[in-house]
Scaffold this active site. Structure first.
Site, PDB file in Angstrom:
ATOM      1  N   ARG A  46     -14.957 -30.482  26.499  1.00  0.00           N
ATOM      2  CA  ARG A  46     -16.168 -29.795  26.460  1.00  0.00           C
ATOM      3  C   ARG A  46     -17.308 -30.295  26.191  1.00  0.00           C
ATOM      4  O   ARG A  46     -18.350 -30.240  26.924  1.00  0.00           O
ATOM      5  CB  ARG A  46     -16.174 -28.495  25.741  1.00  0.00           C
ATOM      6  CG  ARG A  46     -17.137 -27.500  26.067  1.00  0.00           C
ATOM      7  CD  ARG A  46     -16.794 -26.378  24.907  1.00  0.00           C
ATOM      8  NE  ARG A  46     -15.860 -26.012  23.991  1.00  0.00           N
ATOM      9  CZ  ARG A  46     -15.827 -26.479  22.746  1.00  0.00           C
ATOM     10  NH1 ARG A  46     -16.892 -27.018  22.221  1.00  0.00           N
ATOM     11  NH2 ARG A  46     -14.783 -26.242  22.069  1.00  0.00           N
ATOM     12  N   TYR A  98     -34.845 -14.214  42.132  1.00  0.00           N
ATOM     13  CA  TYR A  98     -33.462 -14.042  42.701  1.00  0.00           C
ATOM     14  C   TYR A  98     -33.085 -12.871  41.553  1.00  0.00           C
ATOM     15  O   TYR A  98     -33.099 -12.833  40.393  1.00  0.00           O
ATOM     16  CB  TYR A  98     -32.664 -15.496  42.433  1.00  0.00           C
ATOM     17  CG  TYR A  98     -31.317 -15.147  42.397  1.00  0.00           C
ATOM     18  CD1 TYR A  98     -30.758 -15.259  43.860  1.00  0.00           C
ATOM     19  CD2 TYR A  98     -30.289 -15.432  41.426  1.00  0.00           C
ATOM     20  CE1 TYR A  98     -29.335 -15.150  44.063  1.00  0.00           C
ATOM     21  CE2 TYR A  98     -29.154 -15.524  41.535  1.00  0.00           C
ATOM     22  CZ  TYR A  98     -28.573 -15.082  42.653  1.00  0.00           C
ATOM     23  OH  TYR A  98     -27.097 -15.361  42.757  1.00  0.00           O
ATOM     24  N   ASP A 170     -37.026 -23.108  39.217  1.00  0.00           N
ATOM     25  CA  ASP A 170     -35.421 -22.802  39.991  1.00  0.00           C
ATOM     26  C   ASP A 170     -36.048 -23.491  41.306  1.00  0.00           C
ATOM     27  O   ASP A 170     -36.777 -22.861  42.412  1.00  0.00           O
ATOM     28  CB  ASP A 170     -35.383 -21.412  40.082  1.00  0.00           C
ATOM     29  CG  ASP A 170     -33.870 -21.058  40.724  1.00  0.00           C
ATOM     30  OD1 ASP A 170     -33.551 -21.995  41.550  1.00  0.00           O
ATOM     31  OD2 ASP A 170     -33.503 -19.938  40.558  1.00  0.00           O
ATOM     32  N   LYS A 195     -25.287 -24.239  46.057  1.00  0.00           N
ATOM     33  CA  LYS A 195     -26.215 -24.094  47.474  1.00  0.00           C
ATOM     34  C   LYS A 195     -26.140 -25.174  48.061  1.00  0.00           C
ATOM     35  O   LYS A 195     -25.339 -25.953  48.374  1.00  0.00           O
ATOM     36  CB  LYS A 195     -27.272 -23.301  47.088  1.00  0.00           C
ATOM     37  CG  LYS A 195     -27.398 -22.076  46.133  1.00  0.00           C
ATOM     38  CD  LYS A 195     -26.592 -20.984  46.765  1.00  0.00           C
ATOM     39  CE  LYS A 195     -26.471 -19.769  45.536  1.00  0.00           C
ATOM     40  NZ  LYS A 195     -27.446 -19.506  44.807  1.00  0.00           N
TER      41      LYS A 195
HETATM   42  C1  PLP Z   1     -27.564 -18.566  43.552  1.00  0.00           C
HETATM   43  C2  PLP Z   1     -29.008 -18.660  42.902  1.00  0.00           C
HETATM   44  C3  PLP Z   1     -28.938 -18.596  41.427  1.00  0.00           C
HETATM   45  C4  PLP Z   1     -27.733 -18.382  40.714  1.00  0.00           C
HETATM   46  O1  PLP Z   1     -26.806 -19.626  41.019  1.00  0.00           O
HETATM   47  P1  PLP Z   1     -25.143 -19.536  40.774  1.00  0.00           P
HETATM   48  O2  PLP Z   1     -24.579 -20.579  40.837  1.00  0.00           O
HETATM   49  O3  PLP Z   1     -24.747 -18.393  41.615  1.00  0.00           O
HETATM   50  O4  PLP Z   1     -24.776 -18.776  39.421  1.00  0.00           O
HETATM   51  C5  PLP Z   1     -30.029 -18.829  40.876  1.00  0.00           C
HETATM   52  N1  PLP Z   1     -31.148 -18.950  41.617  1.00  0.00           N
HETATM   53  C6  PLP Z   1     -31.387 -18.929  42.903  1.00  0.00           C
HETATM   54  C7  PLP Z   1     -32.722 -19.146  43.524  1.00  0.00           C
HETATM   55  C8  PLP Z   1     -30.143 -19.050  43.787  1.00  0.00           C
HETATM   56  O5  PLP Z   1     -30.123 -18.747  45.114  1.00  0.00           O
END
Ligand code: PLP
Length: 381
Positions: A46, A98, A170, A195
């Site tokens: 961990r 988001y 982000d 993503k």
């Molecule tokens: C998908 C996404 C998240 C969340 O990420 P996860 O890996 O699904 O928890 C946060 N911010 C944006 C802009 C996203 O597209």
């Protein structure tokens, strides 16, 4: 080292034991010690894992940062950021955040006394009046989902610095290939690695990147103390996905530009949201802070009828109807009924999120096939 070399080499050394060129998957939960406290820096998985540590070193380099810390999802990474705050503190955020990030701020951290306020950040100077004594963090997302608005990272960071407030960006929609917020003054960069970084729609993972030692200590502490860690197999897949990040994102952006033009000229399409257009309200900012204009495009239909949008969404062949983005395959989605269904219609309409708005995550297929696919789906209405 330039970006295309970093994705393949930064932080990555052949395995010292065997010389394996690819970072091995250290599928272990614990590590042997010679005597109590006498070990090779690894005690329990961990806390540290060599596959994960290699990925973290690579991610830090991609964002021109000193430290990267990985979590089991983008939202777990966000949770680690918000845990810096204390009850009574406030997060100032973009108003078209988001959905999952909004839900976490309001329904998870809100219960523990963290306040959150949502404002239009498209004109940076207008945020000044919203910064109060209790504002401790500014949360920026750019480009935004699904309207593809652009926020001027450098201008926001300048204002935040004057007020002594931290900024977290982000950077999921842009990816580190297009945009590096730390270079523009941000304190923390967050990624849903699920993503573009992973890029193959086969891993869920998150990461934060920073330069500050104290921030790094906090993130590392939360990683171990809360324990939302990614497994070694997922770290391996992420390292593998990242190796082609630059060519994937470049091709996806090129495809998206062509698709945006095709849609713009289509008689059934009303408006195309794409930061690459000169008439996009923050086109100049996008041009300044991004290498290319991204591979996300959204558009709505003349007459704004949900039934017609549904026909388009149900009749594409290569564009798969699914949530998420950033994979090699193209995806199509309907924000009003999928990702943004929980937002009341009046609120949605205020930001231009109409009933017929369709969001595309453009992949790296042959763009002629993608355009044919959209053309035949639009012909169904
Ligand atoms: C998908 C996404 C998240 C969340 O990420 P996860 O890996 O699904 O928890 C946060 N911010 C944006 C802009 C996203 O597209």
């Amino acid at each position: 080292m330039k970006f295309g070399t970093k994705v393949i080499h930064a932080g990555i050394k052949p395995d010292p034991l065997s010389g394996a060129v690819m970072t091995p998957i250290y599928q272990t939960s614990t590590y042997v010690q010679n005597a109590p406290g006498d070990h090779k820096g690894y005690e329990y998985a961990r806390g540290d894992n060599p596959t994960r540590n290699t990925l973290q070193a690579n991610l830090a380099a991609l964002e021109n940062g000193k430290h990267a810390i990985c979590y089991s999802s983008g939202l777990a990474a966000m949770d680690a950021v918000i845990r810096m705050l204390n009850p009574g503190d406030e997060v100032l955020s973009t108003n078209d955040l988001y959905g999952g990030s909004y839900r976490q701020l309001v329904r998870v951290h809100g219960r523990f006394g963290i306040k959150s306020t949502y404002v239009d950040m498209s004109k940076p100077s207008s945020i000044k009046k919203h910064i109060k004594k209790r504002t401790k963090l500014i949360w920026v997302e750019t480009p935004t989902n699904p309207m593809l608005n652009i926020v001027d990272i450098k201008a926001i960071c300048k204002i935040a610095k004057e007020k002594g407030v931290l900024v977290c960006v982000d950077n999921t929609f842009a990816s580190p290939f297009l945009q590096n917020p730390l270079d523009l003054g941000a304190d923390i960069v967050l990624h849903s690695c699920t993503k573009y970084l992973g890029g193959h729609s086969d891993v869920v993972m998150g990461a934060v990147v920073c330069n500050d030692e104290k921030l790094k200590d906090h993130f590392k502490f939360v990683q171990n103390a809360v324990g939302a860690v990614p497994g070694p197999q997922d770290c391996f897949l992420m390292l593998r996905g990242i190796k082609t990040l630059h060519i994937r994102v470049q091709r996806a952006c090129e495809n998206a530009a062509k698709i945006a033009d095709f849609l713009k000229g289509h008689p059934k399409v009303n408006r195309v949201n794409y930061p690459g257009y000169k008439d996009h309200p923050n086109h100049k900012v996008a041009k300044k802070q991004m290498k290319m204009f991204g591979a996300m495009v959204s558009f709505d239909l003349k007459g704004d009828d949900f039934k017609q949008a549904k026909k388009v969404l149900s009749n594409t062949h290569y564009f798969l109807l699914a949530e998420s983005l950033g994979g090699v395959e193209s995806l199509i989605g309907h924000p009003a009924s999928m990702t943004h269904a929980s937002i009341p219609k009046e609120e949605r309409m205020k930001v231009g999120l109409t009933d017929s708005l369709i969001r595309l995550s453009v992949g790296i297929e042959d763009v002629d096939d993608l355009m044919k696919d959209l053309k035949s789906a639009l012909n169904k209405i």
